[in-house]
Design a protein around this motif. Structure first.
Motif, PDB file in Angstrom:
ATOM      1  N   ASP A  73      -5.391 -64.825 -68.609  1.00  0.00           N
ATOM      2  CA  ASP A  73      -4.537 -65.462 -69.615  1.00  0.00           C
ATOM      3  C   ASP A  73      -5.450 -66.216 -70.562  1.00  0.00           C
ATOM      4  OD1 ASP A  73      -2.343 -64.563 -68.259  1.00  0.00           O
ATOM      5  OD2 ASP A  73      -1.554 -66.541 -67.744  1.00  0.00           O
ATOM      6  N   PHE A  74      -5.451 -65.824 -71.835  1.00  0.00           N
ATOM      7  CA  PHE A  74      -6.188 -66.558 -72.866  1.00  0.00           C
ATOM      8  C   PHE A  74      -5.191 -67.455 -73.596  1.00  0.00           C
ATOM      9  CE2 PHE A  74      -8.764 -62.739 -72.244  1.00  0.00           C
ATOM     10  CZ  PHE A  74     -10.033 -63.275 -72.154  1.00  0.00           C
ATOM     11  N   ILE A  75      -5.561 -68.718 -73.783  1.00  0.00           N
ATOM     12  CA  ILE A  75      -4.607 -69.663 -74.382  1.00  0.00           C
ATOM     13  C   ILE A  75      -5.312 -70.471 -75.461  1.00  0.00           C
ATOM     14  CG2 ILE A  75      -2.998 -71.588 -73.905  1.00  0.00           C
ATOM     15  CD1 ILE A  75      -4.004 -70.025 -70.855  1.00  0.00           C
ATOM     16  N   ALA A  76      -4.672 -70.585 -76.624  1.00  0.00           N
ATOM     17  CA  ALA A  76      -5.260 -71.403 -77.692  1.00  0.00           C
ATOM     18  C   ALA A  76      -4.189 -71.843 -78.677  1.00  0.00           C
ATOM     19  CB  ALA A  76      -6.337 -70.601 -78.430  1.00  0.00           C
ATOM     20  N   ALA A  77      -4.592 -72.763 -79.560  1.00  0.00           N
ATOM     21  CA  ALA A  77      -3.710 -73.211 -80.650  1.00  0.00           C
ATOM     22  C   ALA A  77      -4.231 -72.640 -81.961  1.00  0.00           C
ATOM     23  CB  ALA A  77      -3.687 -74.733 -80.704  1.00  0.00           C
ATOM     24  N   LEU A  78      -3.308 -72.296 -82.863  1.00  0.00           N
ATOM     25  CA  LEU A  78      -3.702 -71.686 -84.141  1.00  0.00           C
ATOM     26  C   LEU A  78      -4.149 -72.724 -85.162  1.00  0.00           C
ATOM     27  CD1 LEU A  78      -0.846 -69.066 -84.481  1.00  0.00           C
ATOM     28  CD2 LEU A  78      -3.269 -68.602 -84.073  1.00  0.00           C
ATOM     29  N   LYS A  79      -3.620 -73.930 -85.017  1.00  0.00           N
ATOM     30  CA  LYS A  79      -3.947 -74.972 -86.000  1.00  0.00           C
ATOM     31  C   LYS A  79      -4.380 -76.229 -85.286  1.00  0.00           C
ATOM     32  CE  LYS A  79       0.102 -73.925 -88.562  1.00  0.00           C
ATOM     33  NZ  LYS A  79       1.315 -74.592 -88.924  1.00  0.00           N
ATOM     34  N   GLY A  80      -5.003 -77.113 -86.070  1.00  0.00           N
ATOM     35  CA  GLY A  80      -5.392 -78.419 -85.535  1.00  0.00           C
ATOM     36  C   GLY A  80      -6.859 -78.474 -85.181  1.00  0.00           C
ATOM     37  N   GLY A  81      -7.383 -79.675 -85.174  1.00  0.00           N
ATOM     38  CA  GLY A  81      -8.790 -79.871 -84.823  1.00  0.00           C
ATOM     39  C   GLY A  81      -9.715 -79.465 -85.953  1.00  0.00           C
ATOM     40  N   LEU A 128       3.471 -67.610 -79.503  1.00  0.00           N
ATOM     41  CA  LEU A 128       3.328 -66.153 -79.591  1.00  0.00           C
ATOM     42  C   LEU A 128       2.640 -65.669 -78.313  1.00  0.00           C
ATOM     43  CD1 LEU A 128       3.196 -63.388 -81.165  1.00  0.00           C
ATOM     44  CD2 LEU A 128       0.973 -64.128 -82.005  1.00  0.00           C
ATOM     45  N   ALA A 129       3.265 -64.706 -77.663  1.00  0.00           N
ATOM     46  CA  ALA A 129       2.656 -64.135 -76.454  1.00  0.00           C
ATOM     47  C   ALA A 129       2.332 -62.674 -76.726  1.00  0.00           C
ATOM     48  CB  ALA A 129       3.613 -64.254 -75.279  1.00  0.00           C
ATOM     49  N   ASP A 130       1.073 -62.327 -76.600  1.00  0.00           N
ATOM     50  CA  ASP A 130       0.658 -60.928 -76.777  1.00  0.00           C
ATOM     51  C   ASP A 130       0.353 -60.347 -75.398  1.00  0.00           C
ATOM     52  OD1 ASP A 130      -0.499 -58.511 -77.449  1.00  0.00           O
ATOM     53  OD2 ASP A 130      -2.445 -59.412 -77.944  1.00  0.00           O
ATOM     54  N   TYR A 131       1.145 -59.362 -75.005  1.00  0.00           N
ATOM     55  CA  TYR A 131       0.848 -58.710 -73.724  1.00  0.00           C
ATOM     56  C   TYR A 131       0.555 -57.222 -73.918  1.00  0.00           C
ATOM     57  CZ  TYR A 131       5.939 -57.829 -73.818  1.00  0.00           C
ATOM     58  OH  TYR A 131       7.214 -57.462 -74.178  1.00  0.00           O
ATOM     59  N   ALA A 132       0.140 -56.899 -75.164  1.00  0.00           N
ATOM     60  CA  ALA A 132      -0.189 -55.491 -75.452  1.00  0.00           C
ATOM     61  C   ALA A 132      -1.450 -55.052 -74.713  1.00  0.00           C
ATOM     62  CB  ALA A 132      -0.372 -55.312 -76.954  1.00  0.00           C
ATOM     63  N   LEU A 181       4.790 -74.614 -72.847  1.00  0.00           N
ATOM     64  CA  LEU A 181       3.766 -73.873 -72.111  1.00  0.00           C
ATOM     65  C   LEU A 181       3.860 -74.115 -70.601  1.00  0.00           C
ATOM     66  CD1 LEU A 181       1.485 -72.058 -73.154  1.00  0.00           C
ATOM     67  CD2 LEU A 181       0.020 -74.077 -73.280  1.00  0.00           C
ATOM     68  N   ILE A 182       4.002 -75.375 -70.237  1.00  0.00           N
ATOM     69  CA  ILE A 182       4.056 -75.684 -68.795  1.00  0.00           C
ATOM     70  C   ILE A 182       5.340 -75.102 -68.186  1.00  0.00           C
ATOM     71  CG2 ILE A 182       4.063 -77.506 -67.055  1.00  0.00           C
ATOM     72  CD1 ILE A 182       2.512 -79.273 -69.020  1.00  0.00           C
ATOM     73  N   ALA A 183       6.456 -75.270 -68.903  1.00  0.00           N
ATOM     74  CA  ALA A 183       7.728 -74.735 -68.379  1.00  0.00           C
ATOM     75  C   ALA A 183       7.672 -73.210 -68.269  1.00  0.00           C
ATOM     76  CB  ALA A 183       8.887 -75.170 -69.272  1.00  0.00           C
ATOM     77  N   LEU A 184       6.970 -72.576 -69.212  1.00  0.00           N
ATOM     78  CA  LEU A 184       6.817 -71.115 -69.159  1.00  0.00           C
ATOM     79  C   LEU A 184       6.166 -70.703 -67.831  1.00  0.00           C
ATOM     80  CD1 LEU A 184       6.627 -68.227 -70.391  1.00  0.00           C
ATOM     81  CD2 LEU A 184       4.515 -68.941 -71.523  1.00  0.00           C
ATOM     82  N   TYR A 185       5.079 -71.366 -67.488  1.00  0.00           N
ATOM     83  CA  TYR A 185       4.400 -71.039 -66.229  1.00  0.00           C
ATOM     84  C   TYR A 185       5.280 -71.379 -65.020  1.00  0.00           C
ATOM     85  CZ  TYR A 185      -0.125 -69.632 -68.148  1.00  0.00           C
ATOM     86  OH  TYR A 185      -1.137 -68.941 -68.772  1.00  0.00           O
ATOM     87  N   GLU A 186       5.989 -72.506 -65.088  1.00  0.00           N
ATOM     88  CA  GLU A 186       6.866 -72.857 -63.945  1.00  0.00           C
ATOM     89  C   GLU A 186       7.874 -71.747 -63.672  1.00  0.00           C
ATOM     90  OE1 GLU A 186       6.944 -77.748 -64.454  1.00  0.00           O
ATOM     91  OE2 GLU A 186       8.722 -76.587 -64.921  1.00  0.00           O
ATOM     92  N   ILE A 246       9.102 -61.601 -68.277  1.00  0.00           N
ATOM     93  CA  ILE A 246       8.153 -60.544 -68.684  1.00  0.00           C
ATOM     94  C   ILE A 246       6.767 -60.850 -68.091  1.00  0.00           C
ATOM     95  CG2 ILE A 246       6.882 -59.632 -70.684  1.00  0.00           C
ATOM     96  CD1 ILE A 246       9.513 -59.998 -72.312  1.00  0.00           C
ATOM     97  N   LEU A 247       6.322 -62.090 -68.253  1.00  0.00           N
ATOM     98  CA  LEU A 247       4.975 -62.415 -67.755  1.00  0.00           C
ATOM     99  C   LEU A 247       4.911 -62.384 -66.232  1.00  0.00           C
ATOM    100  CD1 LEU A 247       3.810 -65.216 -70.252  1.00  0.00           C
ATOM    101  CD2 LEU A 247       3.497 -62.737 -70.383  1.00  0.00           C
ATOM    102  N   ALA A 248       6.007 -62.805 -65.602  1.00  0.00           N
ATOM    103  CA  ALA A 248       6.044 -62.759 -64.128  1.00  0.00           C
ATOM    104  C   ALA A 248       5.928 -61.320 -63.643  1.00  0.00           C
ATOM    105  CB  ALA A 248       7.338 -63.379 -63.619  1.00  0.00           C
ATOM    106  N   MET A 249       6.678 -60.424 -64.260  1.00  0.00           N
ATOM    107  CA  MET A 249       6.706 -59.040 -63.784  1.00  0.00           C
ATOM    108  C   MET A 249       5.390 -58.325 -64.095  1.00  0.00           C
ATOM    109  SD  MET A 249       9.420 -59.191 -62.175  1.00  0.00           S
ATOM    110  CE  MET A 249       9.388 -57.538 -61.482  1.00  0.00           C
TER     111      MET A 249
END
Ligand code: F6P
Length: 550
Positions: free
Chosen positions: A401-409, A49-53, A472-477, A315-318
């Motif tokens: 850019d804030f990045i996290a996982a919703l589940k796990g740990g 999920l990407a929130d750019y609001a 995630l990595i491919a998104l940034y690439e 979208i994120l690039a622009m």
């Protein structure tokens, strides 16, 4: 910024006007005026999920940015990448890292040749090798199974696999240690070797060129370490290599079966998907590595096929470009709220700054404005107590850019982490006006108010898995590639790192104790003075006798 084909584009001009109109609009007002802003300006892609609001922009901004992307040929550039065209124009090479995660039957062409048969054959060899090393079937010279992996590399041949192995620690075999050596300060490799059993150690020398000074230096130390303890004949059983330079790897004494090719159409900073990921493959197992590729492949399909306005990397690039070009943002901050992603900022820093940190466009003309942002960051929690001060109140706006996982740990940890992460983006956005301060002395009010209006993206993965990490990595690439296309720079060369390498090579003989005077005659007085200080110290004379320096 006038007179250049980029800035003369109607879309660019319209963005200039639009930015001026938005100058006094606060993000708070944009939220207040549109209760559906989150729904409108967020994007779900499978488990991501990407929130750019929380970016200071409107639907009109996005429309104009997409117009600009189209006018700059992003669709054609994207197609050229997947078609294996020589988009790295200064080195006349394709940049086809997408072939490395192509798990479909699809052909991927470079110079009229389908590279997939070779990619698949290498993958099969890597699977056999990593399965054997991982399971203990593959033994060292003394018959012991491998229990320590040491990757020797630098830059893309180091940071990518180190980051991924660290992020996927939970997926690693517990009785296998994995270490990464890049620093030619032998303090690093000595510290690692100290705890290792040579008979159970496998070194992977990852170097595309097999000529990088730091990596060759460390590989030599590792080789001596093995030879001293197990004899010359052991080298073949304790070393593997990843390189385009198969000859040099063979000359080093690495058995042909243990040498894995990469290709000149794979850039170092996008090579973790190739045999450069061998250390990850051994540690996590081939199936997890395959899932890592699958996650990236899903992002590739999305990037390749989605229309620009429904395309997350675009979208994120622009949005990034909007801030750099029209809001004067000099940098971006990468802020993971997950300990496993602590090296993400380093990886993205290399990816972005080595790709787009360019002074000229592809045609050799100077870049426009602030192409190539400064990328920095760190674990969100620690950074909150350090450089976040500048993010909140510094004079220059820096999108985050804030990045996290919703589940796990651990659930309690996750509650704390996410509460903080959500609060930080909220605070950056809303700020705090003087009227909202309670019982604050007037003279402190300016210090305790926050302008807010500061932009951020939040990226949430359902769970941190090999698959979502790959996405995630491919998104940034792809984001970095799209920005390169719009700015008009070649994102795939890195000439800027060459001069320092050359000068170091020419200085080294002087530092080694060779005839310094001839070598230094043409140097500036600062460089010559520093070398002289070092040589004095080396000769045991020490001291800081400035007046005696040349
Ligand atoms: O100096 C920069 C660089 O060329 C990177 O692009 C690359 O990842 C790194 O050095 C290491 O290069 P190699 O894999 O050839 O040792």
């Amino acid at each position: 910024m006038t007179g250049h084909p980029l800035t003369m584009l109607p879309a660019w001009q319209a963005l200039v006007t639009h930015a001026a109109a938005l100058r006094d609009v606060h993000l708070r007002d944009l939220f207040a005026g549109d209760p559906d802003r989150f729904a409108r300006l967020s994007f779900s892609l499978g488990p991501l999920l990407a929130d750019y609001a929380k970016h200071r922009l409107t639907a009109e901004t996005m429309g104009l940015l997409m117009e600009l992307a189209r006018a700059r040929g992003v669709e054609a550039g994207r197609a050229a990448m997947f078609a294996g065209a020589a988009i790295n124009t200064t080195e006349h090479r394709a940049a086809l890292h997408v072939a490395l995660r192509n798990r479909a039957a699809r052909a991927m062409m470079v110079d009229g040749v389908d590279v997939m048969p070779e990619v698949r054959a290498t993958r099969a060899r890597l699977k056999t090798f990593s399965d054997r090393a991982r399971s203990g079937v593959w033994t060292g010279a003394t018959g012991k199974p491998v229990r320590h992996i040491v990757n020797i590399g630098i830059g893309g041949s180091h940071l990518g696999p180190m980051f991924v192995a660290d992020a996927l620690k939970d997926h690693r075999r517990r009785d296998l240690s994995v270490d990464f050596v890049s620093n030619p300060d032998r303090a690093q490799i000595d510290e690692i070797l100290e705890g290792l059993d040579p008979g159970a150690t496998l070194f992977i020398v990852a170097s595309k060129s097999f000529a990088t000074a730091e990596s060759m230096f460390n590989a030599g130390i590792a080789r001596d370490w093995i030879v001293d303890r197990l004899g010359e004949g052991a080298v073949g059983r304790h070393f593997a290599a990843v390189s385009t330079n198969l000859k040099a790897a063979a000359a080093f004494g690495i058995a042909a079966d243990n040498v894995f090719p990469i290709w000149d159409w794979v850039g170092g900073r996008t090579s973790v998907w190739s045999a450069v990921g061998l250390s990850v493959m051994i540690a996590c197992g081939h199936d997890d590595f395959d899932q890592f590729l699958a996650g990236a492949e899903s992002m590739d399909r999305h990037f390749e096929t989605a229309s620009l306005d429904q395309n997350l990397p675009v979208i994120l690039a622009m949005i990034g470009l909007w801030h750099a070009a029209f809001s004067g943002a000099p940098a971006i901050a990468i802020l993971p709220y997950d300990h496993r992603l602590r090296l993400l900022p380093n990886h993205i820093q290399q990816l972005d700054m080595e790709s787009n940190g360019k002074g000229v466009m592809s045609d050799g003309s100077p870049v426009i404005g602030d192409a190539g942002p400064i990328v920095f960051g760190g674990g969100g929690s620690d950074s909150q107590h350090s450089f976040f001060q500048l993010l909140h109140q510094g004079p220059r706006p820096i999108p985050c850019d804030f990045i996290a996982a919703l589940k796990g740990g651990d659930p309690a940890s996750r509650d704390l982490l996410l509460a903080n992460m959500f609060a930080q983006s909220e605070a950056l956005m809303t700020g705090r006006a003087a009227k909202d301060l309670n019982a604050t002395p007037a003279e402190l009010a300016p210090h305790r108010t926050f302008s807010g209006n500061r932009s951020s993206t939040t990226l949430l993965v359902d769970e941190l898995t090999p698959y979502t990490l790959g996405m995630l990595i491919a998104l940034y690439e792809h984001k970095v590639f799209v920005q390169g296309l719009v700015w008009g720079v070649n994102s795939f060369d890195q000439w800027g790192v060459e001069l320092g390498k050359e000068l170091a090579k020419s200085l080294q003989p002087a530092l080694d104790g060779g005839a310094a005077s001839g070598l230094l005659a043409s140097r500036d007085s600062s460089t010559a003075g520093l070398v002289a200080a070092y040589l004095k110290a080396k000769a045991g004379q020490g001291g800081r006798q400035r007046e005696e320096m040349p």
